[in-house]
Design a protein around this motif. Structure first.
Motif, mmCIF file in Angstrom:
data_model
loop_
_atom_site.group_PDB
_atom_site.id
_atom_site.type_symbol
_atom_site.label_atom_id
_atom_site.label_comp_id
_atom_site.label_asym_id
_atom_site.label_seq_id
_atom_site.Cartn_x
_atom_site.Cartn_y
_atom_site.Cartn_z
ATOM 1 N N PRO A 87 0.971 -1.734 -0.028
ATOM 2 C CA PRO A 87 0.147 -0.128 -0.119
ATOM 3 C C PRO A 87 0.707 1.490 0.016
ATOM 4 C CG PRO A 87 0.203 -0.932 2.138
ATOM 5 C CD PRO A 87 0.847 -2.095 1.052
ATOM 6 N N ASP A 88 2.187 1.268 0.629
ATOM 7 C CA ASP A 88 3.248 2.643 0.561
ATOM 8 C C ASP A 88 4.232 2.465 -0.168
ATOM 9 O OD1 ASP A 88 4.083 4.888 3.507
ATOM 10 O OD2 ASP A 88 3.621 5.358 1.241
ATOM 11 N N PRO A 89 4.671 2.770 -1.439
ATOM 12 C CA PRO A 89 6.170 2.267 -1.475
ATOM 13 C C PRO A 89 7.065 3.060 -1.216
ATOM 14 C CG PRO A 89 4.138 2.569 -3.099
ATOM 15 C CD PRO A 89 3.668 2.571 -1.703
ATOM 16 N N SER A 90 6.838 4.567 -1.080
ATOM 17 C CA SER A 90 7.321 5.605 -0.304
ATOM 18 C C SER A 90 8.098 4.242 1.636
ATOM 19 C CB SER A 90 7.332 6.516 0.260
ATOM 20 O OG SER A 90 5.698 6.455 0.647
ATOM 21 N N ALA A 91 7.726 3.526 1.959
ATOM 22 C CA ALA A 91 7.849 3.242 2.943
ATOM 23 C C ALA A 91 8.919 2.275 2.738
ATOM 24 C CB ALA A 91 6.433 2.641 4.107
ATOM 25 N N GLY A 134 4.975 -4.505 -10.129
ATOM 26 C CA GLY A 134 4.792 -2.146 -9.522
ATOM 27 C C GLY A 134 3.764 -1.429 -8.977
ATOM 28 N N ALA A 135 2.676 -1.927 -9.506
ATOM 29 C CA ALA A 135 1.426 -1.968 -8.596
ATOM 30 C C ALA A 135 1.164 -2.327 -7.046
ATOM 31 C CB ALA A 135 -0.142 -2.544 -9.468
ATOM 32 N N LYS A 136 0.504 -1.759 -6.777
ATOM 33 C CA LYS A 136 -0.095 -2.095 -5.314
ATOM 34 C C LYS A 136 -0.674 -2.698 -5.112
ATOM 35 C CE LYS A 136 -0.524 2.893 -3.235
ATOM 36 N NZ LYS A 136 -1.379 3.873 -2.992
ATOM 37 N N ASP A 137 -1.381 -3.510 -5.533
ATOM 38 C CA ASP A 137 -2.554 -5.317 -5.196
ATOM 39 C C ASP A 137 -2.905 -4.820 -7.051
ATOM 40 O OD1 ASP A 137 -4.634 -3.261 -4.350
ATOM 41 O OD2 ASP A 137 -4.265 -2.767 -5.870
ATOM 42 N N TRP A 138 -3.254 -6.201 -6.511
ATOM 43 C CA TRP A 138 -3.834 -6.935 -7.750
ATOM 44 C C TRP A 138 -5.057 -6.458 -8.676
ATOM 45 C CZ3 TRP A 138 -8.654 -7.715 -9.198
ATOM 46 C CH2 TRP A 138 -9.614 -8.072 -8.563
ATOM 47 N N ARG A 139 -5.599 -5.423 -8.301
ATOM 48 C CA ARG A 139 -6.862 -4.527 -9.114
ATOM 49 C C ARG A 139 -5.693 -3.355 -9.946
ATOM 50 N NH1 ARG A 139 -9.266 -5.527 -4.440
ATOM 51 N NH2 ARG A 139 -11.999 -5.474 -4.721
ATOM 52 N N GLY A 140 -4.615 -2.734 -8.818
ATOM 53 C CA GLY A 140 -3.860 -2.230 -9.619
ATOM 54 C C GLY A 140 -3.412 -2.212 -10.701
ATOM 55 N N ALA A 141 -2.870 -3.807 -10.190
ATOM 56 C CA ALA A 141 -2.323 -4.635 -11.887
ATOM 57 C C ALA A 141 -3.468 -4.935 -13.185
ATOM 58 C CB ALA A 141 -2.140 -6.468 -11.595
ATOM 59 N N ILE A 142 -4.448 -4.818 -12.628
ATOM 60 C CA ILE A 142 -4.937 -5.104 -13.882
ATOM 61 C C ILE A 142 -5.165 -3.968 -14.061
ATOM 62 C CG2 ILE A 142 -7.574 -5.503 -14.390
ATOM 63 C CD1 ILE A 142 -6.329 -8.169 -13.916
ATOM 64 N N GLU A 145 7.964 8.850 -8.812
ATOM 65 C CA GLU A 145 8.838 8.941 -10.199
ATOM 66 C C GLU A 145 9.128 7.208 -10.669
ATOM 67 O OE1 GLU A 145 11.464 11.214 -13.071
ATOM 68 O OE2 GLU A 145 11.251 11.243 -11.221
ATOM 69 N N ALA A 146 9.765 6.706 -9.711
ATOM 70 C CA ALA A 146 10.012 5.482 -9.154
ATOM 71 C C ALA A 146 9.400 4.196 -9.571
ATOM 72 C CB ALA A 146 11.229 5.687 -8.302
ATOM 73 N N VAL A 147 8.403 4.575 -9.245
ATOM 74 C CA VAL A 147 7.283 3.501 -8.532
ATOM 75 C C VAL A 147 6.728 3.836 -10.190
ATOM 76 C CG1 VAL A 147 4.945 2.839 -8.350
ATOM 77 C CG2 VAL A 147 6.738 3.229 -6.878
ATOM 78 N N GLU A 148 6.419 4.875 -11.028
ATOM 79 C CA GLU A 148 5.717 4.811 -12.036
ATOM 80 C C GLU A 148 7.143 4.171 -13.631
ATOM 81 O OE1 GLU A 148 5.657 8.995 -13.178
ATOM 82 O OE2 GLU A 148 3.740 9.209 -12.279
ATOM 83 N N ALA A 149 8.373 4.263 -12.946
ATOM 84 C CA ALA A 149 9.678 4.091 -14.000
ATOM 85 C C ALA A 149 8.949 2.407 -14.170
ATOM 86 C CB ALA A 149 11.086 4.067 -13.284
ATOM 87 N N VAL A 150 9.112 1.795 -12.541
ATOM 88 C CA VAL A 150 8.710 0.342 -12.324
ATOM 89 C C VAL A 150 7.811 -0.399 -13.133
ATOM 90 C CG1 VAL A 150 8.019 -1.808 -11.282
ATOM 91 C CG2 VAL A 150 10.158 -0.047 -10.369
ATOM 92 N N GLN A 151 6.912 0.375 -13.073
ATOM 93 C CA GLN A 151 5.630 0.599 -13.503
ATOM 94 C C GLN A 151 5.751 -0.050 -15.616
ATOM 95 O OE1 GLN A 151 2.496 3.015 -12.326
ATOM 96 N NE2 GLN A 151 2.108 1.018 -10.230
ATOM 97 N N THR A 152 6.623 0.221 -16.181
ATOM 98 C CA THR A 152 6.733 0.421 -17.391
ATOM 99 C C THR A 152 7.618 -0.097 -17.680
ATOM 100 O OG1 THR A 152 9.086 2.011 -17.505
ATOM 101 C CG2 THR A 152 7.232 3.048 -17.332
ATOM 102 N N LEU A 153 8.297 -1.256 -16.847
ATOM 103 C CA LEU A 153 8.590 -3.114 -17.127
ATOM 104 C C LEU A 153 7.438 -3.647 -17.556
ATOM 105 C CD1 LEU A 153 11.074 -2.092 -14.357
ATOM 106 C CD2 LEU A 153 11.786 -1.088 -17.148
ATOM 107 N N GLU A 154 7.683 -5.180 -18.206
ATOM 108 C CA GLU A 154 7.768 -6.136 -18.074
ATOM 109 C C GLU A 154 7.673 -7.023 -17.247
ATOM 110 O OE1 GLU A 154 9.071 -9.448 -19.308
ATOM 111 O OE2 GLU A 154 6.775 -10.176 -19.769
ATOM 112 N N PRO A 155 6.480 -7.981 -16.701
ATOM 113 C CA PRO A 155 5.713 -8.083 -17.287
ATOM 114 C C PRO A 155 5.374 -6.724 -17.035
ATOM 115 C CG PRO A 155 5.963 -9.531 -15.876
ATOM 116 C CD PRO A 155 7.125 -8.774 -15.847
ATOM 117 N N THR A 156 3.906 -6.929 -17.694
ATOM 118 C CA THR A 156 2.674 -5.216 -17.304
ATOM 119 C C THR A 156 1.862 -5.550 -16.418
ATOM 120 O OG1 THR A 156 3.404 -5.032 -19.806
ATOM 121 C CG2 THR A 156 0.973 -3.796 -17.885
ATOM 122 N N GLY A 157 2.269 -4.675 -14.906
ATOM 123 C CA GLY A 157 1.411 -4.799 -13.845
ATOM 124 C C GLY A 157 2.043 -5.391 -12.897
#
Length: 452
Positions: free
Chosen positions: A134-138, A164-172, A150-162
């Motif tokens: 729930p809190d990547p900054s932690a 770096g999300a907080k949970d499965w909903r974010g991954a979807i 900005e770091a989380v957004e960079a991770v979320q551009t990587l493959e497999p898509t999804g």
């Protein structure tokens, strides 16, 4: 009346359970299916199994198949028992962990040094599902907390898509944003993921459609898309052991003719012991209580064994059907190579096969195809389409390969910009936006500005 309703409900539940068993056999990865067959044989005396060469216990053995063959000249399939496949040396071994896979891609990104450090920490801290929590900054030390977003957004551009999300909903939702660009549609998908699951669980699909202000058909289409997505994108890299990508379909070009085979040899051969069938006939004549009890026990085991044989047969025939679609639609790929991959959606394939698109999606998961160009995941052959000026359909994967070829063939001292790559594609009749080139490069972890 109440008794009839209860009976009807009971019959429906049994039918659904049977359908689920069939779907499980069709969609199980090869290794899990092999284990399942062996476990069934251990508890069912009626089943005899014979280990084929090339089992998971001895992958280095030669592989003998009982293939289903397809010739594009005859446009038909035939079954035969001959033929050996020396595919083992090409077998893909997946040894990368999720962290290694993501770190390798991160190295291609141009990031501020502090942001990159933060991204490395986040990648190292992902759970097996690929989630940050729930809190990547932690996860970050105080001096890097300002870089968290900005770091989380960079991770979320990587493959497999999804990842770096907080949970499965974010991954979807990350996967949805990759395939859907209409803001209104993205908003509706979000409403389904975060607020519509209870509607779906309770079967209130008409009410959900009204709440979303769309037609029921549109809702059904959105649900089909959601069923093809992966809620836990990191799991494919979380195995502690080496996983072998063993092909279940093969396509090979022989003098301009595509030969397709359903490869069965990696599974143990299964048959019903005839002596138990004879024993059942004898027990039918025994009217004693013990005889009836033995007959019931034997009958249940024979029925279970016959059911497993039928389900395995259905798996092979389903693989053959999907193979025939690929042999037809992706003929140029099998003849001329990856650059000729055509656009082919799972929805189109499902319509040809006469099945639900979610069935095709499940069948394609964790299955591999042996070709003259290497071993590919079955999912590789399904992609969104890109139109050429002459109306020809290309797959997204084909365009990616063309971009990689353009970058690799650049001999100039100056690196190619995304616009230059887009211009080069336009000369081939493929018009895509500069930002689309950038997106495809990012997905492939290709850096057009790398030194040459």
């Amino acid at each position: 009346m109440a008794q009839n309703i209860a009976l009807s409900m009971s019959q429906t539940q049994r039918m659904d359970a049977s359908q689920m068993q069939v779907l499980e056999i069709v969609t199980l990865p090869l290794e899990e299916l092999s284990d399942k067959i062996k476990k069934e044989a251990e508890k069912n005396p009626v089943i005899n199994i014979k280990e084929n060469e090339g089992s998971y216990e001895d992958l280095s053995s030669r592989f003998h198949s009982s293939p289903s063959s397809y010739s594009d000249e005859a446009n038909s399939s035939e079954y035969s028992d001959d033929g050996e496949n020396d595919w083992f040396e090409k077998t893909v071994t997946e040894k990368e962990s999720l962290t290694e896979h993501l770190m390798k891609q991160l190295g291609y990104l141009t990031l501020d040094e502090q942001v990159k450090k933060a991204a490395e920490i986040i990648i190292s801290s992902l759970d097996p599902h690929g989630f940050t929590g729930p809190d990547p900054s932690a996860l970050l030390p105080d001096e890097l907390k300002s870089c968290a977003k900005e770091a989380v957004e960079a991770v979320q551009t990587l493959e497999p898509t999804g990842v770096g999300a907080k949970d499965w909903r974010g991954a979807i939702m990350l996967q949805i944003r990759e395939i859907e660009k209409n803001p209104d549609e993205i908003s509706r998908y979000k409403d389904i993921i975060y607020h519509g699951l209870d509607y779906i669980k309770e079967g209130k699909l008409d009410a959900l459609a009204r709440a979303l202000k769309i037609g029921r058909g549109d809702l059904d289409g959105m649900l089909e898309v959601l069923r093809t997505l992966t809620p836990f994108p990191g799991l494919k890299y979380s195995s502690d052991y080496t996983q072998y990508s063993v092909p279940e379909l093969s396509f090979h070009n022989q003098d301009g003719t595509i030969h397709m085979k359903v490869l069965k040899g990696n599974l143990p051969s299964l048959e019903i012991d005839d002596s138990y069938l004879s024993m059942r006939e004898e027990l039918k004549k025994n009217k004693s209580d013990k005889g009836k009890e033995a007959l019931k026990y034997l009958g249940e085991n024979i029925t279970s064994a016959q059911s497993l044989v039928k389900m395995l047969s259905f798996r092979y025939s389903s693989l053959e059907k999907i193979g025939l679609v690929l042999a037809d639609k992706q003929r140029d790929f099998f003849l001329y190579g990856p650059m000729f991959l055509k656009g082919l959606t799972m929805t189109e394939t499902a319509e040809i096969m006469g099945v639900n698109v979610s069935t095709v999606s499940k069948m394609a998961a964790m299955k591999y195809v042996d070709t003259d160009w290497g071993i590919y995941p079955l999912r590789f052959f399904f992609s969104t389409e890109v139109k050429k000026e002459d109306g020809e359909d290309l797959s997204k994967n084909s365009v990616k390969l063309m971009i990689e070829k353009i970058i690799n063939e650049n001999t100039g001292k100056k690196a190619l910009s995304d616009q230059k790559i887009a211009d080069a594609l336009a000369k081939e009749g493929i018009k895509i936006a500069r930002r689309t080139v950038a997106k495809y490069r990012s997905e492939m972890a290709l850096d057009s500005s790398r030194d040459r």
